[in-house]
Design a protein around this motif. Structure first.
Motif, mmCIF file in Angstrom:
data_model
loop_
_atom_site.group_PDB
_atom_site.id
_atom_site.type_symbol
_atom_site.label_atom_id
_atom_site.label_comp_id
_atom_site.label_asym_id
_atom_site.label_seq_id
_atom_site.Cartn_x
_atom_site.Cartn_y
_atom_site.Cartn_z
ATOM 1 N N GLU A 228 0.852 -1.151 -0.033
ATOM 2 C CA GLU A 228 -0.087 0.196 -0.056
ATOM 3 C C GLU A 228 0.849 1.375 0.027
ATOM 4 O O GLU A 228 0.449 2.213 -0.672
ATOM 5 C CB GLU A 228 -0.825 -0.073 1.221
ATOM 6 N N THR A 229 1.970 1.196 0.725
ATOM 7 C CA THR A 229 2.642 2.522 1.000
ATOM 8 C C THR A 229 3.919 2.600 0.035
ATOM 9 O O THR A 229 4.556 3.621 0.035
ATOM 10 C CB THR A 229 3.108 2.680 2.473
ATOM 11 N N LEU A 230 4.707 1.597 -0.514
ATOM 12 C CA LEU A 230 5.723 1.521 -1.047
ATOM 13 C C LEU A 230 5.631 1.111 -2.562
ATOM 14 O O LEU A 230 5.699 1.719 -3.632
ATOM 15 C CB LEU A 230 6.727 0.729 -0.557
ATOM 16 N N HIS A 231 5.130 -0.163 -2.727
ATOM 17 C CA HIS A 231 5.185 -0.996 -3.892
ATOM 18 C C HIS A 231 4.330 0.148 -4.843
ATOM 19 O O HIS A 231 4.743 0.241 -6.241
ATOM 20 C CB HIS A 231 4.467 -2.296 -3.872
ATOM 21 N N GLU A 232 3.064 0.376 -4.536
ATOM 22 C CA GLU A 232 2.192 1.137 -5.470
ATOM 23 C C GLU A 232 2.552 2.500 -5.667
ATOM 24 O O GLU A 232 2.054 3.255 -6.641
ATOM 25 C CB GLU A 232 0.695 1.204 -4.755
ATOM 26 N N VAL A 233 3.465 3.074 -4.948
ATOM 27 C CA VAL A 233 4.156 4.584 -5.096
ATOM 28 C C VAL A 233 4.337 4.656 -6.730
ATOM 29 O O VAL A 233 4.308 5.451 -7.252
ATOM 30 C CB VAL A 233 5.244 5.007 -4.107
ATOM 31 N N LYS A 234 5.072 3.695 -7.185
ATOM 32 C CA LYS A 234 5.647 3.553 -8.568
ATOM 33 C C LYS A 234 4.500 3.580 -9.290
ATOM 34 O O LYS A 234 4.602 4.275 -10.477
ATOM 35 C CB LYS A 234 6.664 2.325 -8.967
ATOM 36 N N LEU A 315 10.075 -2.298 7.007
ATOM 37 C CA LEU A 315 9.871 -2.081 5.754
ATOM 38 C C LEU A 315 10.950 -2.679 4.873
ATOM 39 O O LEU A 315 10.548 -3.067 3.673
ATOM 40 C CB LEU A 315 10.013 -0.472 5.630
ATOM 41 N N GLU A 316 12.373 -2.751 4.946
ATOM 42 C CA GLU A 316 13.286 -3.131 4.279
ATOM 43 C C GLU A 316 13.088 -4.848 4.225
ATOM 44 O O GLU A 316 13.637 -5.339 3.228
ATOM 45 C CB GLU A 316 14.565 -2.641 4.718
ATOM 46 N N THR A 317 13.082 -5.234 5.458
ATOM 47 C CA THR A 317 13.251 -6.895 5.511
ATOM 48 C C THR A 317 11.994 -7.637 4.701
ATOM 49 O O THR A 317 12.117 -8.502 3.982
ATOM 50 C CB THR A 317 13.361 -7.361 6.850
ATOM 51 N N VAL A 318 10.796 -6.882 4.882
ATOM 52 C CA VAL A 318 9.463 -7.481 4.439
ATOM 53 C C VAL A 318 9.334 -7.235 2.940
ATOM 54 O O VAL A 318 9.329 -7.911 1.974
ATOM 55 C CB VAL A 318 8.331 -6.981 5.041
#
Ligand SMILES: NC(=O)C1=CN([C@@H]2O[C@H](COP(=O)(O)OP(=O)(O)OC[C@H]3O[C@@H](n4cnc5c(N)ncnc54)[C@H](OP(=O)(O)O)[C@@H]3O)[C@@H](O)[C@H]2O)C=CC1
Ligand SMILES: CC(=O)[C@](C)(O)C(=O)O
Ligand SMILES: [Mg+2]
Ligand SMILES: [Mg+2]
Length: 336
Positions: A228-234, A315-318
Motif C-alpha cells: 500500500e505505501t511503497l510498491h504502489e507508489v511507483k 519495511l526493508e526486510t519485508v
C-alpha cells in the motif's frame, strides 16, 4: 518566458567528435556517461585510482582504463564523477597538475565549484552537465533508445567553445533526446540539493516510512502495508510522470481522488512548506554543505548510523522478501 530547450536536432557532436573524453571514476554516474558517450561514437577513456575495484568492470564493458593522472594528461575533456566529498583532494593531487591550458574540466553537479572547494585555473573551460536522474537509470534509458533530461552550465569559457562542448557532451550521454536547458552552477547546485532532500529522496522515503509504520503499529499486516505505501507508489508516480496530476486522478477512483484533496493538505501542511523554505535557506547559505563535509571528514559517523538503523527496519526486510517473489522486478545486480 518559457526556457529554451535543446533537443538532438539542435545540437551537433562535431565539437567533441575528435576529442578524447576522460571519465574520472566508474560509479553510478561515471559508468553511464562512459558507456553512453562511447555508444554515441565518441572517444572515451576511464581514469581510476590505483588498485581500483572498478577497473575490471570498466574493461569488461570494453572501455580503456588508465590512471587519473594519465587520463587528464591525454584527454581534452576531463569529467570528474567521483563522490562530491572526495573530489577536492583527487583534483588537487591527480588532476590540477596535468590540466593544461585549453582543456575542459567538467562536472555532473556544481557542488565543489559553487561552494569554492575546487578552484580551476582560468585557462580551462569549466562546465557541468547534470542529468536529472540516477546514473543507473541514465544508462538504462539510453540503452532503451530513450533519454534523461539534463541541465548544463558554463562557469568559465576559456576557449570560446565551452558552451558548444557542453551541449555536445549532453547529446553524447543522451540528454538531448529528452530535453536539455541552460542553468548556472549556483542554480543547479541549490535546486539539485533541495530536490533530493525535500522531495525525491528525503521527502519520498520518509513519507513512505511514516505511512508504513502507521499501518503496522495499528496492527495491520506488514505485507499489506508494504504494497500500500511503497510498491504502489511507483504505479501512481508512473501515471503522474506520463500524464500529470490530472491524468493520474483520472485513473484512480473518485473515492481516492476525494481523499487526495481532503487528506493531502493534512499531511503536507503549511508548516511542511515553511520547513522546506528553511531547508532551502540552509542549502543557499552553505550550512548543509558544511554539515555534509564535516561528517565525511570524520568518516561519516552520522551517515553510517542512519544506514544501519534502516537496514533492519521491517519495511526493508519485508520488502526484500516480497520483491524476491516478483520475478518481473529486476533481479539484476546493479552493474557498478
Ligand atoms: N548518483 C547519481 O545518480 C548522480 C550523481 N551526480 C553527481 O555525480 C558525481 C558522482 O556521483 P556518483 O556517481 O554518485 O559517485 P559514486 O559514489 O558512484 O562514485 C564511485 C566512483 O568514484 C570513485 N572514487 C571514490 N572515491 C575516490 C577517490 N578518493 N579517488 C578516486 N576515485 C574515487 C570510485 O572508485 P573505485 O572504483 O576505485 O572505488 C568509483 O569508481 C557527484 O558529483 C554527484 O553529485 C549527479 C547526478 C546524479
Ligand atoms: C540522482 C540525482 O539526481 C541526485 C538525487 O541528485 C543525486 O544522486 O545526487
Ligand atoms: Mg539530481
Ligand atoms: Mg544530487
Amino acid at each position: 518566458m518559457a526556457a529554451t530547450m535543446f533537443y538532438d536536432r539542435d545540437v551537433s557532436l562535431d565539437s567533441i567528435q575528435d576529442k578524447l573524453i576522460a571519465i574520472i571514476g566508474y560509479g553510478s554516474q561515471a559508468h553511464a556517461h562512459a558507456q553512453n558517450l562511447r555508444d554515441s561514437g565518441l572517444n572515451v577513456v576511464v581514469g581510476l585510482r590505483e588498485g581500483s575495484a572498478s577497473k575490471a568492470k570498466a574493461e569488461q564493458a570494453g572501455l580503456k582504463v588508465v590512471s587519473i593522472e594519465e587520463a587528464t594528461q591525454t584527454a581534452d575533456v576531463v569529467m570528474l564523477l567521483i563522490p562530491d566529498e572526495n573530489q577536492p583532494k583527487t583534483y588537487a593531487e591527480s588532476i590540477e597538475p596535468h590540466l593544461t591550458a585549453g582543456k575542459a574540466l567538467a562536472f555532473g553537479h556544481g557542488f565543489n565549484v559553487h561552494f569554492g572547494r575546487i578552484k580551476p585555473p582560468a585557462d580551462v573551460d569549466v562546465y557541468l552537465v547534470a542529468p536529472k536522474g540516477p546514473g543507473h537509470m541514465l544508462r538504462r534509458v539510453y540503452a532503451d533508445g530513450a533519454g534523461m533530461p539534463g541541465i548544463f552550465a558554463v562557469q568559465q569559457d576559456a576557449t570560446g567553445k565551452a558552451r558548444e562542448i557542453a551541449l555536445a557532451y549532453a547529446r553524447g550521454i543522451g540528454c538531448t533526446r529528452a530535453g536539455v536547458l541552460e542553468t548556472t552552477f549556483k542554480e543547479e547546485t541549490e535546486t539539485d540539493l533541495f530536490g533530493e532532500q525535500s522531495v525525491l529522496c528525503g521527502g519520498v522515503t520518509h513519507l513512505i516510512q511514516a505511512g508504513f509504520e502507521t499501518l503496522v503499529e495499528a496492527g495491520y499486516q506488514p505485507e499489506i502495508a508494504y504494497f500500500e505505501t511503497l510498491h504502489e507508489v511507483k504505479l501512481i508516480v508512473d501515471l503522474i510522470y506520463e500524464k500529470g496530476f490530472e491524468g493520474m486522478r483520472h485513473s484512480i477512483s473518485n473515492t481516492a481522488e476525494f481523499g487526495d484533496y481532503v487528506t493531502g493538505p493534512r499531511i503536507i501542511t503549511d508548516e511542511t512548506k515553511a520547513t522546506m523554505k528553511d531547508v532551502l535557506t540552509d542549502i543557499q547559505t552553505g550550512k548543509f554543505a558544511e554539515r555534509f563535509i564535516a561528517d565525511a571528514e570524520s568518516g561519516f559517523p552520522y551517515m553510517n548510523e542512519q544506514r544501519s538503523k534502516m537496514r533492519d527496519h521491517k519495511l526493508e526486510t519485508v520488502g526484500k522478501e516480497l520483491r524476491d517473489m516478483m520475478p518481473f522486478i529486476s533481479k539484476k545486480a546493479l552493474e557498478v
